[in-house]
Design a protein around this motif. Sequence first.
Motif, PDB file in Angstrom:
ATOM      1  N   GLU A   3       0.836  -1.206   0.000  1.00 30.11           N
ATOM      2  CA  GLU A   3       0.000   0.000   0.000  1.00 30.11           C
ATOM      3  C   GLU A   3       0.867   1.251   0.000  1.00 30.11           C
ATOM      4  OE1 GLU A   3      -3.672   1.992   2.565  1.00 30.11           O
ATOM      5  OE2 GLU A   3      -2.234   0.667   3.571  1.00 30.11           O
ATOM      6  N   LYS A   4       1.878   1.278   0.843  1.00 29.48           N
ATOM      7  CA  LYS A   4       2.738   2.462   0.941  1.00 29.48           C
ATOM      8  C   LYS A   4       3.551   2.680  -0.342  1.00 29.48           C
ATOM      9  CE  LYS A   4       3.274   2.835   5.957  1.00 29.48           C
ATOM     10  NZ  LYS A   4       2.706   4.203   6.014  1.00 29.48           N
ATOM     11  N   LEU A   5       3.981   1.587  -0.963  1.00 29.87           N
ATOM     12  CA  LEU A   5       4.771   1.691  -2.185  1.00 29.87           C
ATOM     13  C   LEU A   5       3.911   1.818  -3.441  1.00 29.87           C
ATOM     14  CD1 LEU A   5       7.480  -1.054  -1.472  1.00 29.87           C
ATOM     15  CD2 LEU A   5       7.861   1.421  -1.541  1.00 29.87           C
ATOM     16  N   GLU A   6       2.593   1.706  -3.272  1.00 35.64           N
ATOM     17  CA  GLU A   6       1.637   1.708  -4.388  1.00 35.64           C
ATOM     18  C   GLU A   6       1.922   0.574  -5.370  1.00 35.64           C
ATOM     19  OE1 GLU A   6       2.213   5.900  -5.529  1.00 35.64           O
ATOM     20  OE2 GLU A   6       0.132   6.203  -4.896  1.00 35.64           O
ATOM     21  N   VAL A   7       2.289  -0.574  -4.806  1.00 35.89           N
ATOM     22  CA  VAL A   7       2.463  -1.793  -5.590  1.00 35.89           C
ATOM     23  C   VAL A   7       1.116  -2.510  -5.612  1.00 35.89           C
ATOM     24  CG1 VAL A   7       3.615  -4.036  -5.707  1.00 35.89           C
ATOM     25  CG2 VAL A   7       4.908  -1.997  -5.028  1.00 35.89           C
ATOM     26  N   GLY A  66     -14.137 -12.927  -3.255  1.00 36.20           N
ATOM     27  CA  GLY A  66     -14.161 -11.665  -3.988  1.00 36.20           C
ATOM     28  C   GLY A  66     -13.071 -11.532  -5.028  1.00 36.20           C
ATOM     29  N   GLU A  67     -13.197 -10.499  -5.859  1.00 35.47           N
ATOM     30  CA  GLU A  67     -12.313 -10.307  -6.997  1.00 35.47           C
ATOM     31  C   GLU A  67     -10.917  -9.859  -6.606  1.00 35.47           C
ATOM     32  OE1 GLU A  67     -14.215  -7.748  -9.809  1.00 35.47           O
ATOM     33  OE2 GLU A  67     -15.816  -9.210 -10.261  1.00 35.47           O
ATOM     34  N   VAL A  68     -10.697  -9.552  -5.344  1.00 42.89           N
ATOM     35  CA  VAL A  68      -9.342  -9.265  -4.887  1.00 42.89           C
ATOM     36  C   VAL A  68      -8.441 -10.487  -5.083  1.00 42.89           C
ATOM     37  CG1 VAL A  68      -9.830  -9.968  -2.497  1.00 42.89           C
ATOM     38  CG2 VAL A  68      -7.966  -8.353  -2.963  1.00 42.89           C
ATOM     39  N   ILE A  69      -9.057 -11.661  -5.082  1.00 43.39           N
ATOM     40  CA  ILE A  69      -8.324 -12.909  -5.284  1.00 43.39           C
ATOM     41  C   ILE A  69      -8.167 -13.180  -6.773  1.00 43.39           C
ATOM     42  CG2 ILE A  69      -8.315 -15.398  -4.904  1.00 43.39           C
ATOM     43  CD1 ILE A  69      -7.970 -13.795  -2.337  1.00 43.39           C
ATOM     44  N   GLY A  70      -6.944 -13.413  -7.198  1.00 41.37           N
ATOM     45  CA  GLY A  70      -6.663 -13.766  -8.581  1.00 41.37           C
ATOM     46  C   GLY A  70      -5.435 -14.654  -8.628  1.00 41.37           C
ATOM     47  N   ALA A  71      -4.982 -14.953  -9.818  1.00 42.92           N
ATOM     48  CA  ALA A  71      -3.855 -15.867  -9.974  1.00 42.92           C
ATOM     49  C   ALA A  71      -2.546 -15.123 -10.214  1.00 42.92           C
ATOM     50  CB  ALA A  71      -4.098 -16.818 -11.142  1.00 42.92           C
ATOM     51  N   TYR A  82     -10.503 -17.724   5.871  1.00 43.35           N
ATOM     52  CA  TYR A  82      -9.253 -16.965   5.957  1.00 43.35           C
ATOM     53  C   TYR A  82      -9.163 -15.944   4.828  1.00 43.35           C
ATOM     54  CZ  TYR A  82      -4.316 -15.749   6.146  1.00 43.35           C
ATOM     55  OH  TYR A  82      -3.139 -15.043   6.217  1.00 43.35           O
ATOM     56  N   TRP A  83      -9.384 -16.386   3.597  1.00 42.98           N
ATOM     57  CA  TRP A  83      -9.181 -15.483   2.479  1.00 42.98           C
ATOM     58  C   TRP A  83     -10.322 -14.495   2.305  1.00 42.98           C
ATOM     59  CZ3 TRP A  83      -4.681 -14.301   1.121  1.00 42.98           C
ATOM     60  CH2 TRP A  83      -3.646 -15.238   1.211  1.00 42.98           C
ATOM     61  N   THR A  84     -11.481 -14.782   2.838  1.00 41.06           N
ATOM     62  CA  THR A  84     -12.541 -13.779   2.849  1.00 41.06           C
ATOM     63  C   THR A  84     -12.135 -12.611   3.751  1.00 41.06           C
ATOM     64  OG1 THR A  84     -14.268 -15.430   2.430  1.00 41.06           O
ATOM     65  CG2 THR A  84     -14.955 -13.345   3.421  1.00 41.06           C
ATOM     66  N   GLU A  85     -11.600 -12.942   4.926  1.00 37.94           N
ATOM     67  CA  GLU A  85     -11.186 -11.890   5.858  1.00 37.94           C
ATOM     68  C   GLU A  85      -9.954 -11.138   5.362  1.00 37.94           C
ATOM     69  OE1 GLU A  85      -9.648 -11.332  10.505  1.00 37.94           O
ATOM     70  OE2 GLU A  85     -10.312 -13.303   9.788  1.00 37.94           O
ATOM     71  N   TRP A  86      -8.936 -11.873   4.964  1.00 39.00           N
ATOM     72  CA  TRP A  86      -7.669 -11.213   4.648  1.00 39.00           C
ATOM     73  C   TRP A  86      -7.598 -10.742   3.203  1.00 39.00           C
ATOM     74  CZ3 TRP A  86      -5.262  -9.227   8.465  1.00 39.00           C
ATOM     75  CH2 TRP A  86      -5.496  -9.760   9.738  1.00 39.00           C
ATOM     76  N   GLY A  87      -8.487 -11.265   2.360  1.00 41.09           N
ATOM     77  CA  GLY A  87      -8.653 -10.668   1.048  1.00 41.09           C
ATOM     78  C   GLY A  87      -9.243  -9.277   1.171  1.00 41.09           C
ATOM     79  N   LYS A  88     -10.223  -9.128   2.059  1.00 39.73           N
ATOM     80  CA  LYS A  88     -10.801  -7.796   2.302  1.00 39.73           C
ATOM     81  C   LYS A  88      -9.760  -6.848   2.877  1.00 39.73           C
ATOM     82  CE  LYS A  88     -14.668  -5.423   4.543  1.00 39.73           C
ATOM     83  NZ  LYS A  88     -13.809  -4.311   5.016  1.00 39.73           N
ATOM     84  N   PHE A  89      -8.904  -7.366   3.751  1.00 40.93           N
ATOM     85  CA  PHE A  89      -7.823  -6.557   4.314  1.00 40.93           C
ATOM     86  C   PHE A  89      -6.964  -5.986   3.192  1.00 40.93           C
ATOM     87  CE2 PHE A  89      -3.359  -6.350   5.699  1.00 40.93           C
ATOM     88  CZ  PHE A  89      -3.454  -5.511   6.804  1.00 40.93           C
ATOM     89  N   ASN A 134      -6.165  -1.311  -1.456  1.00 36.42           N
ATOM     90  CA  ASN A 134      -5.959  -1.240  -2.911  1.00 36.42           C
ATOM     91  C   ASN A 134      -4.871  -2.206  -3.383  1.00 36.42           C
ATOM     92  OD1 ASN A 134      -7.902   0.871  -3.432  1.00 36.42           O
ATOM     93  ND2 ASN A 134      -6.444   2.292  -2.490  1.00 36.42           N
ATOM     94  N   VAL A 135      -4.828  -3.359  -2.759  1.00 34.51           N
ATOM     95  CA  VAL A 135      -3.854  -4.392  -3.117  1.00 34.51           C
ATOM     96  C   VAL A 135      -4.606  -5.651  -3.539  1.00 34.51           C
ATOM     97  CG1 VAL A 135      -1.984  -5.872  -2.274  1.00 34.51           C
ATOM     98  CG2 VAL A 135      -2.102  -3.472  -1.542  1.00 34.51           C
TER      99      VAL A 135
END
Length: 322
Positions: free
Chosen positions: A101-105, A189-194, A150-157, A162-163
């Motif tokens: 987040e800080k590096l905008e990666v 959610g769509e935050v998860i991808g390959a 796990y990934w529902t919670e930490w995907g939202k995180f 914006n990562v």
Amino acid sequence: MKLGVFMVLFGGRKLEDALDYVASKGLKAVEIGTGGHPGNAHCNPAELLDNPAALKNFKNAVESRGLMISALSCHGNPLHPQKDIAKGFHDDFVKTVELAEKLEVPVVNTFSGCPGDHEDAKYPNWPVAPWPNDFQEILKWQWENKVIPYWTEWGKFAADRNVKVGLELHGGFSVHTPATLLRLREAAGEVIGANLDPSHMWWQGIDPVQAIHILGREGAIHHFHAKDTTIDPINVNKHGVTDMQDYTNMLDRAWQFRSVGYGHDNKTWADIMSALRLVGYDYVVSIEHEDGLMSVEEGFSKAVQNLQQVLIEEPLGDMWWV
């Protein structure tokens, strides 16, 4: 698309020296390890998060050489049944997302993880067959009680920062195929991808071009690794694709990782690049080196040469006959 490299290859070099070498090869992007199995030789999130000056210097070291950071990578097993092991991988992931987040990666790469088969398990359990029925019961328990929560919670995180999370489809982990990736993406959610690596598709018997189409049509490719695989036609009949021999036993293994172009020819890699373009992937192709027959420098250089011949760096634009 831009050509990049997973900097773990050069973990023995100082960051600045490694960046100079990468830039000299004409690459435009770097993927940097921040913990977990890749280690943090070039980037320790805990140190950078607490030191704004160091963070600025780190970012400048990359950008001043005309490079970008395509992803931060902390591959591990945050679902490991031993809580202390899981916590170490989880903490690496959390800090990596905060640093991204800080590096905008835009992408953090990791593994989905693999749980045990019950709450008091000691080791991960990776079911690979639907029968006996015990395996189906284990798989159901893992996904409903561990993987999806796990990934529902930490995907939202990650999404809140914006990562995007690029899960590498790797045998031994719950998400290892296009279907398992899409299953988790539908739930979390769509935050998860390959973080799609063709080398892991080939040894599982999956055509990478078809995997790209399956995932790309869903917008589910967040990052892409370039690594090859060769399958021994004799040894695979002896050991099968789930060959458990050590990677160093190369003469007898069913398959082994190779540098780009040494498992499949440039036409195959051109088809892969074209498929990526067709589904709208216009980000980074990140070279990974795990070739036991080549030195790091040789394997990296050969991969760069082969990919530069087939990489579609810019869209063609309007066709003259339209």
